[in-house]
Motif scaffolding. Sequence first.
Motif, PDB file in Angstrom:
ATOM      1  N   ALA A 276      30.013  41.723  47.831  1.00 13.86           N
ATOM      2  CA  ALA A 276      31.444  41.653  48.145  1.00 13.86           C
ATOM      3  C   ALA A 276      32.135  40.474  47.442  1.00 13.86           C
ATOM      4  N   HIS A 277      33.327  40.732  46.967  1.00 16.89           N
ATOM      5  CA  HIS A 277      34.106  39.758  46.179  1.00 16.89           C
ATOM      6  C   HIS A 277      35.574  40.191  46.206  1.00 16.89           C
ATOM      7  N   HIS A 278      36.414  39.345  45.637  1.00 16.68           N
ATOM      8  CA  HIS A 278      37.816  39.726  45.435  1.00 16.68           C
ATOM      9  C   HIS A 278      38.038  40.029  43.964  1.00 16.68           C
ATOM     10  N   ASP A 279      38.973  40.900  43.670  1.00 17.58           N
ATOM     11  CA  ASP A 279      39.281  41.178  42.261  1.00 17.58           C
ATOM     12  C   ASP A 279      40.360  40.238  41.730  1.00 17.58           C
ATOM     13  N   TYR A 280      41.078  39.566  42.635  1.00 20.89           N
ATOM     14  CA  TYR A 280      42.081  38.613  42.155  1.00 20.89           C
ATOM     15  C   TYR A 280      41.427  37.253  41.920  1.00 20.89           C
ATOM     16  N   LEU A 367      38.587  41.951  50.205  1.00 20.46           N
ATOM     17  CA  LEU A 367      37.165  41.764  49.908  1.00 20.46           C
ATOM     18  C   LEU A 367      36.454  43.121  49.863  1.00 20.46           C
ATOM     19  N   HIS A 368      35.623  43.327  48.845  1.00 21.28           N
ATOM     20  CA  HIS A 368      34.944  44.625  48.693  1.00 21.28           C
ATOM     21  C   HIS A 368      33.731  44.463  47.796  1.00 21.28           C
ATOM     22  N   GLY A 369      32.821  45.420  47.898  1.00 23.24           N
ATOM     23  CA  GLY A 369      31.653  45.391  47.027  1.00 23.24           C
ATOM     24  C   GLY A 369      31.179  46.791  46.728  1.00 23.24           C
TER      25      GLY A 369
HETATM   26 FE   LIG Z   1      35.797  44.518  42.538  1.00 24.32          FE
END
Ligand SMILES: [Fe+2]
Length: 395
Positions: A276-280, A367-369
Amino acid sequence: KEDCGGADPQAWISPSWASRGYHVLCLASECPSGTGDEHCSASGPVAKVCWGGVQDDCEELTGLASVLREEGLNSLVSLQDLLVVQRSVLNQERYEKLLQARLKHNKPPLNFAFYAVEGILQGDGMPPRKLESLQGQSGMILAFEGGTFVWPGIQLGYRRNVTLQPRNEASIELQIETRSLQPLVVEISSFLDENDCQHIIDKALPHIRKSSVKHMDQDVGKPDSNWRTSSTYFMPSDDAVLRRIDDRVSALTLIKKTHQELAQILRYEQGEQYVAHHDYFDPEMYAQNRDIQEMIKRGLFNRLATVFFYLTDVEEGGETNFPRADGLPQPHDFGDCSRGISVYPRRGRIIIFYSQHPSAEADEYSLHGGCQVKRGVKWSANKWIWNKPMDYIQE
Ligand SMILES: [Fe+2]
Ligand SMILES: O=C(O)CCC(=O)C(=O)O
């Protein structure tokens, strides 16, 4: 509920969910006749505004007369000022910096984007149209503080039928379904056809290499595989199929093609994942990274949305997980896919998720992965969209 110039309020005003920096206006075409309504003739036609695009926060908007006296973009600047006086903006610092930058470059001080909803009955129809002026305009108007269109989520499971008109292509009809409000995630079950998906895979295959990640300052020097074990190829849009997909993404998001990055094609083999991470890019987490600071102009600009393509079905696993969906707390284990919501890979399916609120504030809930592929191979692709033109794709 009354309708607004033919637009269906239920498609644009949520029964319960207030968005940050999204407002819905309903503008009457003229003053109610016959009664000699003095209040109306002094301040212009009656308008209503629903702050946050939510049903229980609507009120009359007064003072429109001055707005309607202005011409062209100036009328939108006046409307923006009217809204800002009544409810201050949420992202004050960015808002003021942008205004100053615009004035310095002799550009109209317009930060908000305004869209007219036209002929949308029962929630179906053409996407809203960007306004260049308020002149002669009535009916429903959508306002976005951050300057970029966002599909309003309305409520979980909300389904919206839209007819897109991409450049160089016949119109296409599709359904946009709300999967999460916080973060805003919408799904389109069929956006790319078999051939599009296969074309992307075939084209990427010879180039695909182990993925990298952009390290936050605290993580510089650590191996990329701590986070991400997939393989990647940033694919130039150098043929008719890929250009058509870019145009289609632009027609869907209502964001110019110039704001897109190249498609990042991803392959996950069995056992691979992206935690999980942010894309921004959080300006504070990348304070020492000059390239990223240059791209985000110290926080003024960023990736605001991700259009994520699923190019294959996957036998087991490989779902995209949003562990904080609907307001859940920060997870301890960033590889844990059991919380929040998950979208499963299916060839041709896409999701759009927004890393920012309509105010252009970062949404930490985004947040997503990419969860571990348990069986099979997952091909997918990211199309990252910025709130400013980038150098990758020409109009
Ligand atoms: Fe992503
Ligand atoms: O593979 C997925 O489902 C998500 C991938 C992702 O989030 C990314 O590449 O930024």
